[in-house]
Structures are given as C-alpha cells and as structure tokens.
Scaffold this motif. Sequence first.
Motif, PDB file in Angstrom:
ATOM      1  N   GLU A 176      -2.167  -9.544 -30.364  1.00  0.00           N
ATOM      2  CA  GLU A 176      -3.397 -10.262 -29.902  1.00  0.00           C
ATOM      3  C   GLU A 176      -4.695 -10.305 -30.565  1.00  0.00           C
ATOM      4  OE1 GLU A 176      -3.330  -9.214 -25.991  1.00  0.00           O
ATOM      5  OE2 GLU A 176      -1.560 -10.472 -25.239  1.00  0.00           O
ATOM      6  N   SER A 177      -5.542 -11.164 -30.713  1.00  0.00           N
ATOM      7  CA  SER A 177      -6.793 -11.021 -31.139  1.00  0.00           C
ATOM      8  C   SER A 177      -7.400  -9.710 -30.659  1.00  0.00           C
ATOM      9  CB  SER A 177      -7.701 -12.205 -31.072  1.00  0.00           C
ATOM     10  OG  SER A 177      -8.935 -11.883 -31.422  1.00  0.00           O
ATOM     11  N   GLY A 178      -8.021  -8.845 -31.296  1.00  0.00           N
ATOM     12  CA  GLY A 178      -8.840  -7.751 -30.806  1.00  0.00           C
ATOM     13  C   GLY A 178      -7.838  -6.185 -30.739  1.00  0.00           C
ATOM     14  N   SER A 233      -8.296  -4.118 -37.709  1.00  0.00           N
ATOM     15  CA  SER A 233      -8.306  -5.019 -36.326  1.00  0.00           C
ATOM     16  C   SER A 233      -7.903  -6.390 -36.594  1.00  0.00           C
ATOM     17  CB  SER A 233      -9.826  -5.096 -35.996  1.00  0.00           C
ATOM     18  OG  SER A 233     -10.390  -3.602 -35.707  1.00  0.00           O
ATOM     19  N   TYR A 234      -7.238  -7.135 -35.657  1.00  0.00           N
ATOM     20  CA  TYR A 234      -6.622  -8.094 -35.922  1.00  0.00           C
ATOM     21  C   TYR A 234      -7.629  -9.467 -35.236  1.00  0.00           C
ATOM     22  CZ  TYR A 234      -3.153 -12.117 -35.645  1.00  0.00           C
ATOM     23  OH  TYR A 234      -2.351 -13.160 -35.787  1.00  0.00           O
ATOM     24  N   LYS A 268      -6.280 -12.697 -39.049  1.00  0.00           N
ATOM     25  CA  LYS A 268      -5.452 -11.750 -40.075  1.00  0.00           C
ATOM     26  C   LYS A 268      -5.952 -10.194 -39.782  1.00  0.00           C
ATOM     27  CE  LYS A 268      -9.130 -11.902 -43.246  1.00  0.00           C
ATOM     28  NZ  LYS A 268      -9.531 -12.290 -45.074  1.00  0.00           N
ATOM     29  N   TRP A 269      -5.326  -9.274 -40.499  1.00  0.00           N
ATOM     30  CA  TRP A 269      -5.871  -7.947 -40.321  1.00  0.00           C
ATOM     31  C   TRP A 269      -6.817  -7.454 -41.498  1.00  0.00           C
ATOM     32  CZ3 TRP A 269      -4.048  -5.317 -36.145  1.00  0.00           C
ATOM     33  CH2 TRP A 269      -2.863  -5.699 -35.626  1.00  0.00           C
ATOM     34  N   THR A 270      -7.720  -6.788 -40.746  1.00  0.00           N
ATOM     35  CA  THR A 270      -8.608  -6.386 -41.576  1.00  0.00           C
ATOM     36  C   THR A 270      -9.274  -5.040 -41.450  1.00  0.00           C
ATOM     37  OG1 THR A 270      -9.783  -8.674 -41.276  1.00  0.00           O
ATOM     38  CG2 THR A 270     -11.533  -6.942 -42.132  1.00  0.00           C
ATOM     39  N   PRO A 271      -9.322  -4.507 -42.328  1.00  0.00           N
ATOM     40  CA  PRO A 271      -9.742  -2.854 -42.345  1.00  0.00           C
ATOM     41  C   PRO A 271     -11.111  -2.289 -41.842  1.00  0.00           C
ATOM     42  CG  PRO A 271      -9.587  -3.275 -44.531  1.00  0.00           C
ATOM     43  CD  PRO A 271      -9.237  -4.503 -43.742  1.00  0.00           C
ATOM     44  N   TYR A 329       0.299   1.680 -33.279  1.00  0.00           N
ATOM     45  CA  TYR A 329      -0.552   0.750 -32.152  1.00  0.00           C
ATOM     46  C   TYR A 329      -0.324   1.487 -30.796  1.00  0.00           C
ATOM     47  CZ  TYR A 329      -1.861  -2.599 -28.794  1.00  0.00           C
ATOM     48  OH  TYR A 329      -2.415  -3.008 -27.712  1.00  0.00           O
ATOM     49  N   PRO A 330      -1.342   1.671 -29.970  1.00  0.00           N
ATOM     50  CA  PRO A 330      -2.642   1.330 -30.415  1.00  0.00           C
ATOM     51  C   PRO A 330      -3.206   2.430 -31.096  1.00  0.00           C
ATOM     52  CG  PRO A 330      -2.469   2.430 -28.272  1.00  0.00           C
ATOM     53  CD  PRO A 330      -0.996   2.451 -28.649  1.00  0.00           C
TER      54      PRO A 330
END
Length: 296
Positions: free
Chosen positions: A52-54, A85-86, A89-92, A111-112
């Motif tokens: 999920e987002s976040g 973080s999602y 897309k996934w961003t470092p 995760y988490p």
Amino acid sequence: MKRILLAAAVMLVASCSKNSNTGDEPSPVKPTQIPINVSMGVWTRATDTAYESGDKVGIYVVNYNGSAAGTLQSSGNHVDNMRFSYTTKWTPDTEIFWKDQTTKADFYCYYPYGTPADVSAHSFVTKADQSKLADYKASEFLWGKASGITPTANAVPIITNRSMSNMLIYVVAGKGFTEETLAAANKSVKICNVKTSSAIDLRTGVATATGSATDIVPYNEGEYYRALLVPQTVPDGTNLITVTVDGVDYTLAKGFTFKANTQHKFTVTVNKSSGGVDIGIGDWEIDDTDNGGAAE
C-alpha cells in the motif's frame, strides 16, 4: 645573455603551469554509474494482495566476489538497510548505485522497515490485541531475497513472503445449538498460550519465537476470526483456544505447530451436553496456496 636565459626559464615554468592547470592532458573517463531500482511483489500481505502507499521496506545489497556470493552482515555491505518507500513505485531515501557494470549482487528485503542491530536476530513482536484491522496488519512480517542479480537499469524484482503464520478460526454450532441461536449469542474468541515475540534472521527470513507466552485477541472477519502468529509449537494439552458464548468460557486444549507463510484453518464446534457445554474441534487444514499477487 644571462637575462635572455632567465626570461626563457620563466617562460618554460609558465608553460608547464598552464598545462597542469587547464587540464590539457585528457582526464580518465569514469564508467557510467547504474542506479539501483527495485520492484516488489508479495504473497498474502495481511488482508491485501499488494503493498500500500506509504509502506516502507529495508533493503540490503551484498556484492559477489567473482563468482562467489557474499554474506549478509549487520553493516559493511554494499548497501546497508536502505529504506524504500512505496507510492506508485519504490523510492529509496538516497539514490544508490551498483558497484560497477559487471559485479553481481544479492538483494535482501524485509517489511516493515526497522533498525536491525543484528541481521541474524532482528526483534519483531506481533500485537497481542489484533481485534482492530490496523493492529492485525501491524503484526505482519515479510521477507524476500533476489539472488545473483547482474547490474541492470531495470527494476530488480523481489518477491516477499510471510515469516509469520496465519490462524483462521471458524466457530460453528454443534449439539444443542442452531446456526441462528449461535449467531445471535454474544461471542468472542481468544488464542491462548502463544508467544508474540520473535527473533528473525534476515539472512533467511526465519522467525524464532522468544519470550513468554501470552494471549492474542484475533480480528473478527465476520465469518471467521484471524490472527498473525509467530511460528512456534504449542505443546499437547495446552489451552489453545477459548470461545466465550454469552459470558461463559469454553476452553479447548490442543497442541499444534504453526508454520511460516501458511494459513491454518480451525473449525471449532460448540456442543451442549447433559453435563454442561463442551467444545470440540473439527479437522484443521493447512492451506499452502499463496493468496496474493505481484506489485508491478
């Protein structure tokens, strides 16, 4: 004559100085750095089929030494616990790059996101009260590994699986009850004598139960109750499930082994008898089907 020689010397020094400062000599060409990107799918993330987002995960990248895979360490890896973080897309948190254009690497994802002091024994605790959906989801732990990945500009695919076990409890009417009377009764369910603390080996994703046993209040899905548990073995004769019907507790003694990434279904039949009310358990099933999908 001396003046002429001195002037020539000054001009020579100036010429050398000019060449060194202006970079007339060609500079070495640096190889192009390749950013590391990832994409993650998940099998059975709580009640969801995708992240999920976040959501935030931690990623370690361990380089190969020639053809030999490296060993994940608590620190000193090529990438140490980078938070991704999602959103869509996934961003470092910080852009990261491959070592070079040829060195393979293993990717470890969990995760988490947390701050593991020891990758061989990362502490994780499931919620004792999972009656709220948010607390049920907070009891999930996912782990995945992608091995021997060659440097690429494309996203590295990582599939994460459950390190926890999922317990599903169905309460059905037995002798002395009808479906209607049991449905109308005031009911609650409690999972007893299980451990909620664990040490997770981030090299393998294996969770080991630690600490003392306690009780868990599962989430009521309506048709059934469910809870996320640390994989563990409950000894035979242990009071495992308590069902409360209209203020009266009925306890089931049952030994059981809970397995990671597995749903265990318990059908509990409540019976009335001449000596009062007893409780039995129907056949349980282990569902090894992965109930989820991949996040693109």
